[in-house]
Write a protein that holds these residues in place. Sequence first.
Motif, PDB file in Angstrom:
ATOM      1  N   TYR A 154      29.836  38.755  49.376  1.00  0.00           N
ATOM      2  CA  TYR A 154      31.160  39.183  48.924  1.00  0.00           C
ATOM      3  C   TYR A 154      31.821  38.141  48.026  1.00  0.00           C
ATOM      4  O   TYR A 154      32.520  38.493  47.075  1.00  0.00           O
ATOM      5  CB  TYR A 154      32.058  39.548  50.115  1.00  0.00           C
ATOM      6  CG  TYR A 154      31.909  41.005  50.475  1.00  0.00           C
ATOM      7  CD1 TYR A 154      32.550  41.989  49.732  1.00  0.00           C
ATOM      8  CD2 TYR A 154      31.113  41.406  51.533  1.00  0.00           C
ATOM      9  CE1 TYR A 154      32.403  43.340  50.034  1.00  0.00           C
ATOM     10  CE2 TYR A 154      30.965  42.753  51.848  1.00  0.00           C
ATOM     11  CZ  TYR A 154      31.610  43.710  51.098  1.00  0.00           C
ATOM     12  OH  TYR A 154      31.451  45.036  51.385  1.00  0.00           O
ATOM     13  N   SER A 155      31.593  36.891  48.311  1.00  0.00           N
ATOM     14  CA  SER A 155      32.146  35.836  47.463  1.00  0.00           C
ATOM     15  C   SER A 155      31.621  35.962  46.030  1.00  0.00           C
ATOM     16  O   SER A 155      32.385  35.872  45.065  1.00  0.00           O
ATOM     17  CB  SER A 155      31.800  34.465  48.046  1.00  0.00           C
ATOM     18  OG  SER A 155      32.209  33.446  47.175  1.00  0.00           O
ATOM     19  N   HIS A 156      30.327  36.189  45.898  1.00  0.00           N
ATOM     20  CA  HIS A 156      29.738  36.353  44.560  1.00  0.00           C
ATOM     21  C   HIS A 156      30.237  37.630  43.888  1.00  0.00           C
ATOM     22  O   HIS A 156      30.470  37.642  42.678  1.00  0.00           O
ATOM     23  CB  HIS A 156      28.214  36.332  44.634  1.00  0.00           C
ATOM     24  CG  HIS A 156      27.651  34.972  44.850  1.00  0.00           C
ATOM     25  ND1 HIS A 156      27.563  34.033  43.855  1.00  0.00           N
ATOM     26  CD2 HIS A 156      27.182  34.377  45.964  1.00  0.00           C
ATOM     27  CE1 HIS A 156      27.049  32.917  44.335  1.00  0.00           C
ATOM     28  NE2 HIS A 156      26.815  33.092  45.621  1.00  0.00           N
ATOM     29  N   ALA A 157      30.397  38.698  44.671  1.00  0.00           N
ATOM     30  CA  ALA A 157      30.936  39.943  44.095  1.00  0.00           C
ATOM     31  C   ALA A 157      32.348  39.708  43.572  1.00  0.00           C
ATOM     32  O   ALA A 157      32.687  40.142  42.464  1.00  0.00           O
ATOM     33  CB  ALA A 157      30.930  41.053  45.145  1.00  0.00           C
ATOM     34  N   ALA A 158      33.159  39.005  44.341  1.00  0.00           N
ATOM     35  CA  ALA A 158      34.544  38.740  43.932  1.00  0.00           C
ATOM     36  C   ALA A 158      34.582  37.880  42.678  1.00  0.00           C
ATOM     37  O   ALA A 158      35.335  38.174  41.737  1.00  0.00           O
ATOM     38  CB  ALA A 158      35.303  38.056  45.068  1.00  0.00           C
ATOM     39  N   HIS A 159      33.769  36.831  42.662  1.00  0.00           N
ATOM     40  CA  HIS A 159      33.739  35.913  41.518  1.00  0.00           C
ATOM     41  C   HIS A 159      33.352  36.646  40.228  1.00  0.00           C
ATOM     42  O   HIS A 159      33.877  36.338  39.159  1.00  0.00           O
ATOM     43  CB  HIS A 159      32.766  34.770  41.806  1.00  0.00           C
ATOM     44  CG  HIS A 159      32.638  33.798  40.690  1.00  0.00           C
ATOM     45  ND1 HIS A 159      33.635  32.898  40.361  1.00  0.00           N
ATOM     46  CD2 HIS A 159      31.636  33.595  39.797  1.00  0.00           C
ATOM     47  CE1 HIS A 159      33.250  32.184  39.328  1.00  0.00           C
ATOM     48  NE2 HIS A 159      32.037  32.584  38.965  1.00  0.00           N
ATOM     49  N   ARG A 160      32.469  37.614  40.354  1.00  0.00           N
ATOM     50  CA  ARG A 160      31.978  38.337  39.181  1.00  0.00           C
ATOM     51  C   ARG A 160      32.682  39.677  38.972  1.00  0.00           C
ATOM     52  O   ARG A 160      32.303  40.445  38.101  1.00  0.00           O
ATOM     53  CB  ARG A 160      30.469  38.533  39.331  1.00  0.00           C
ATOM     54  CG  ARG A 160      29.744  37.190  39.334  1.00  0.00           C
ATOM     55  CD  ARG A 160      28.286  37.262  39.764  1.00  0.00           C
ATOM     56  NE  ARG A 160      27.552  38.313  39.115  1.00  0.00           N
ATOM     57  CZ  ARG A 160      26.536  38.957  39.697  1.00  0.00           C
ATOM     58  NH1 ARG A 160      26.158  38.660  40.920  1.00  0.00           N
ATOM     59  NH2 ARG A 160      25.907  39.899  39.047  1.00  0.00           N
ATOM     60  N   ARG A 161      33.697  39.965  39.788  1.00  0.00           N
ATOM     61  CA  ARG A 161      34.485  41.196  39.696  1.00  0.00           C
ATOM     62  C   ARG A 161      33.604  42.450  39.794  1.00  0.00           C
ATOM     63  O   ARG A 161      33.731  43.396  38.997  1.00  0.00           O
ATOM     64  CB  ARG A 161      35.318  41.225  38.419  1.00  0.00           C
ATOM     65  CG  ARG A 161      36.376  40.145  38.379  1.00  0.00           C
ATOM     66  CD  ARG A 161      37.177  40.205  37.089  1.00  0.00           C
ATOM     67  NE  ARG A 161      38.247  39.246  37.068  1.00  0.00           N
ATOM     68  CZ  ARG A 161      38.124  37.997  36.604  1.00  0.00           C
ATOM     69  NH1 ARG A 161      36.977  37.570  36.125  1.00  0.00           N
ATOM     70  NH2 ARG A 161      39.163  37.188  36.621  1.00  0.00           N
ATOM     71  N   LEU A 162      32.727  42.443  40.801  1.00  0.00           N
ATOM     72  CA  LEU A 162      31.812  43.559  41.007  1.00  0.00           C
ATOM     73  C   LEU A 162      32.255  44.419  42.185  1.00  0.00           C
ATOM     74  O   LEU A 162      32.904  43.939  43.111  1.00  0.00           O
ATOM     75  CB  LEU A 162      30.391  43.035  41.264  1.00  0.00           C
ATOM     76  CG  LEU A 162      29.749  42.271  40.114  1.00  0.00           C
ATOM     77  CD1 LEU A 162      28.405  41.698  40.541  1.00  0.00           C
ATOM     78  CD2 LEU A 162      29.593  43.167  38.889  1.00  0.00           C
TER      79      LEU A 162
END
Length: 169
Positions: A154-162
């Motif tokens: 989820y952290s990576h999704a948030a960082h990349r606005r996915l």
Amino acid sequence: MAVTQQLARLSPGLLATCRSSAEELDKLCSFALLPFTEYLDLDWAPAPLIRVFELAQVSTPIAAALRRGLNGDVEINPAFRDRRDTVWEHPVTALEPAIAADAAALLGQVDPGAVLAALPEDAAAALLCIGMRQFDGHPRPYLQRHLAALRDFYSHAAHRRLAVALWWD
């Protein structure tokens, strides 16, 4: 074959395509639409994670973020239910990028060690209190690994606005 929870990070545009095309959603759920690194297999960890959050009396907003991060919001494409090998009880759902980012922020506040400390030291007792009857050993390492993976995902999704798609496969 066992049914396990799957997640995928995808762009809002690709999510829109999956909403309008059961064929594209089938590609997503068949692991053919995105690079392998955009998928996460949570195995059977969702229900035990929810239960251990309850045992640890995690704050309501964080517990709600976990549930939402494991269940999604709206079904992506109801026509996909008519496809072969779908799991009717668990439709393919999604979280929009902003909601995935909110879940990431709240899950990022969790102290995994403190949450997992709510489990009894005895393996059998720990398994019983989270509803995992058939498991070899203490569930703490298993849950810690999956909680860390979920938070990172989820952290990576948030960082990349996915957005995030969720289903059982």
